[in-house]
Design an enzyme around this catalytic site. Sequence first.
Site, PDB file in Angstrom:
ATOM      1  CG  HIS A 131      -2.113  -0.826   0.968  1.00  0.00           C
ATOM      2  ND1 HIS A 131      -2.179  -2.095   1.409  1.00  0.00           N
ATOM      3  CD2 HIS A 131      -3.492  -0.651   0.641  1.00  0.00           C
ATOM      4  CE1 HIS A 131      -3.388  -2.794   1.207  1.00  0.00           C
ATOM      5  NE2 HIS A 131      -4.083  -1.804   0.666  1.00  0.00           N
ATOM      6  CE  LYS A 135      -4.047  -0.436   4.908  1.00  0.00           C
ATOM      7  NZ  LYS A 135      -5.152   0.129   5.294  1.00  0.00           N
TER       8      LYS A 135
HETATM    9  N1  LIG Z   1     -13.011  -1.207   3.115  1.00  0.00           N
HETATM   10  C1  LIG Z   1     -12.267  -0.736   1.570  1.00  0.00           C
HETATM   11  O1  LIG Z   1     -12.716  -1.339   0.694  1.00  0.00           O
HETATM   12  C2  LIG Z   1     -11.322   0.366   2.022  1.00  0.00           C
HETATM   13  C3  LIG Z   1     -11.047   0.850   3.425  1.00  0.00           C
HETATM   14  N2  LIG Z   1     -10.336   1.899   3.353  1.00  0.00           N
HETATM   15  C4  LIG Z   1      -9.917   2.305   4.786  1.00  0.00           C
HETATM   16  O2  LIG Z   1     -10.687   3.440   4.845  1.00  0.00           O
HETATM   17  C5  LIG Z   1     -10.050   4.281   5.932  1.00  0.00           C
HETATM   18  C6  LIG Z   1      -9.686   5.845   5.220  1.00  0.00           C
HETATM   19  O3  LIG Z   1      -8.721   5.760   4.517  1.00  0.00           O
HETATM   20  P1  LIG Z   1      -8.330   6.965   3.528  1.00  0.00           P
HETATM   21  O4  LIG Z   1      -9.410   7.747   3.010  1.00  0.00           O
HETATM   22  O5  LIG Z   1      -7.046   6.579   2.624  1.00  0.00           O
HETATM   23  O6  LIG Z   1      -7.620   7.876   4.953  1.00  0.00           O
HETATM   24  P2  LIG Z   1      -7.626   9.414   4.958  1.00  0.00           P
HETATM   25  O7  LIG Z   1      -6.544   9.604   6.078  1.00  0.00           O
HETATM   26  O8  LIG Z   1      -7.145  10.079   3.642  1.00  0.00           O
HETATM   27  O9  LIG Z   1      -9.057   9.854   5.401  1.00  0.00           O
HETATM   28  C7  LIG Z   1      -9.601   9.707   6.662  1.00  0.00           C
HETATM   29  C8  LIG Z   1     -10.588  10.670   6.785  1.00  0.00           C
HETATM   30  O10 LIG Z   1     -11.227  10.407   8.117  1.00  0.00           O
HETATM   31  C9  LIG Z   1     -11.381  11.571   8.682  1.00  0.00           C
HETATM   32  N3  LIG Z   1     -11.316  11.082  10.314  1.00  0.00           N
HETATM   33  C10 LIG Z   1     -10.297  10.904  11.226  1.00  0.00           C
HETATM   34  N4  LIG Z   1     -10.904  10.708  12.226  1.00  0.00           N
HETATM   35  C11 LIG Z   1     -12.218  11.132  12.205  1.00  0.00           C
HETATM   36  C12 LIG Z   1     -13.109  11.172  13.084  1.00  0.00           C
HETATM   37  N5  LIG Z   1     -12.828  10.846  14.563  1.00  0.00           N
HETATM   38  N6  LIG Z   1     -14.437  11.316  12.817  1.00  0.00           N
HETATM   39  C13 LIG Z   1     -14.764  11.712  11.455  1.00  0.00           C
HETATM   40  N7  LIG Z   1     -13.677  11.584  10.486  1.00  0.00           N
HETATM   41  C14 LIG Z   1     -12.672  11.166  10.902  1.00  0.00           C
HETATM   42  C15 LIG Z   1     -10.124  12.456   8.440  1.00  0.00           C
HETATM   43  O11 LIG Z   1     -10.442  13.782   8.925  1.00  0.00           O
HETATM   44  P3  LIG Z   1      -9.178  14.572   9.416  1.00  0.00           P
HETATM   45  O12 LIG Z   1      -8.257  14.886   8.379  1.00  0.00           O
HETATM   46  O13 LIG Z   1      -9.786  15.679   9.673  1.00  0.00           O
HETATM   47  O14 LIG Z   1      -8.580  13.771  10.527  1.00  0.00           O
HETATM   48  C16 LIG Z   1      -9.884  12.163   7.151  1.00  0.00           C
HETATM   49  O15 LIG Z   1     -10.535  12.861   6.288  1.00  0.00           O
HETATM   50  C17 LIG Z   1      -8.598   3.856   6.385  1.00  0.00           C
HETATM   51  O16 LIG Z   1      -9.001   2.688   7.327  1.00  0.00           O
HETATM   52  C18 LIG Z   1      -8.530   2.721   5.025  1.00  0.00           C
HETATM   53  O17 LIG Z   1      -7.882   1.792   5.391  1.00  0.00           O
HETATM   54  C19 LIG Z   1      -9.499   2.482   2.396  1.00  0.00           C
HETATM   55  C20 LIG Z   1      -9.869   2.048   1.015  1.00  0.00           C
HETATM   56  C21 LIG Z   1     -10.698   0.889   0.757  1.00  0.00           C
HETATM   57  O1  LIG Z   2      -5.997   2.282   3.364  1.00  0.00           O
HETATM   58  C1  LIG Z   2      -6.099   1.947   2.100  1.00  0.00           C
HETATM   59  O2  LIG Z   2      -5.788   2.523   1.013  1.00  0.00           O
HETATM   60  C2  LIG Z   2      -6.745   0.620   1.814  1.00  0.00           C
HETATM   61  N1  LIG Z   2      -7.302  -0.179   2.819  1.00  0.00           N
HETATM   62  C3  LIG Z   2      -7.971  -1.089   2.778  1.00  0.00           C
HETATM   63  C4  LIG Z   2      -7.456  -2.015   3.510  1.00  0.00           C
HETATM   64  O3  LIG Z   2      -6.629  -1.942   4.600  1.00  0.00           O
HETATM   65  O4  LIG Z   2      -7.325  -3.155   3.039  1.00  0.00           O
HETATM   66  C5  LIG Z   2      -8.499  -1.488   1.433  1.00  0.00           C
HETATM   67  C6  LIG Z   2      -7.636  -1.025   0.401  1.00  0.00           C
HETATM   68  O5  LIG Z   2      -6.555  -2.026   0.071  1.00  0.00           O
HETATM   69  C7  LIG Z   2      -6.775   0.304   0.453  1.00  0.00           C
END
Ligand SMILES: NC(=O)C1=CN([C@@H]2O[C@H](COP(=O)(O)OP(=O)(O)OC[C@H]3O[C@@H](n4cnc5c(N)ncnc54)[C@H](OP(=O)(O)O)[C@@H]3O)[C@@H](O)[C@H]2O)C=CC1
Ligand SMILES: O=C(O)C1=N[C@H](C(=O)O)C[C@H](O)C1
Length: 242
Positions: A131, A135
Amino acid sequence: MARIGIIGSAGRMGKALIEAIAAAGEDLAGGIDKGGDPLALARSSDVLIDFSSPHALEANLDAAVAAGVPILVGTTGLEERHHFLCDDAAERIAVLQTGNTSLGVNMLAHLVREAASRLGEDWDIEIVETHHRMKVDAPSGTALLLGEAAAEGRMIALADHSERGRDGITGARERGTIGFASLRGGSVAGDHTVHFLADNERIALSHLAENRAIFARGAVRAAQWLIGRGAGRYRMPEVLGL
Ligand SMILES: NC(=O)C1=CN([C@@H]2O[C@H](COP(=O)(O)OP(=O)(O)OC[C@H]3O[C@@H](n4cnc5c(N)ncnc54)[C@H](OP(=O)(O)O)[C@@H]3O)[C@@H](O)[C@H]2O)C=CC1
Ligand SMILES: O=C(O)C1=N[C@H](C(=O)O)C[C@H](O)C1
């Protein structure tokens, strides 16, 4: 049109979700980030999508329950207590928690389960994920999802058979374990390979994510599917018909 609320809306996934919601012809109810009010968002949404942080999960589930709306939890890095919180909320509302919302990864999980069920313990299983450098959790939620699929195929409990870190004099590999390794760097959206390794032959089953649109598309599809569902804990294969 369904009103979809996003928790983590300014993040990498949040931005991809905003595009996917528009592409699906649905309505963006609003979005919050750290410090936002999940209850106000839940009250103005038909369904919530949470891609934020494990620290936010309890408040997000409470808000969904209080407003009586379903929630898709895509956040990874969850611990056992977070899964118990999902179970509790699922007694009142529809909850779908998954480490990966893409069609391809859920198909891969199906193939991994099948391979693990047919190949005996002579075949070692190792899961490698790569990743982007930002991450924060490891192993990825997807790697754990694939590990669960392999463990189900073998009819064992992943918690009792996983090997999550090797360093120094580790000794020989323990038979029957499922190993995990994580690489971090660059802008990789998410690559996963499940290796089955036997004497003199190997199988590698891989999924390579080229961008976040695949996760966002699956998440919106799951959100649409959750609207009107009764209380319970659901899984992506039910949404995707796999
Ligand atoms: N299930 C799936 O298919 C996938 C899962 N993911 C997961 O999704 C999550 C987010 O990934 P990603 O978008 O890359 O991460 P980012 O860090 O880019 O975004 C996370 C967002 O969540 C916000 N956030 C943090 N804490 C809080 C809170 N307490 N309440 C509300 N919002 C909050 C952050 O805001 P701020 O900047 O203000 O802290 C930020 O805008 C990760 O856990 C990732 O692993 C990602 C891709 C696919
Ligand atoms: O953090 C990410 O970017 C992603 N998170 C998910 C994971 O932890 O598997 C899904 C995807 O691989 C991207």
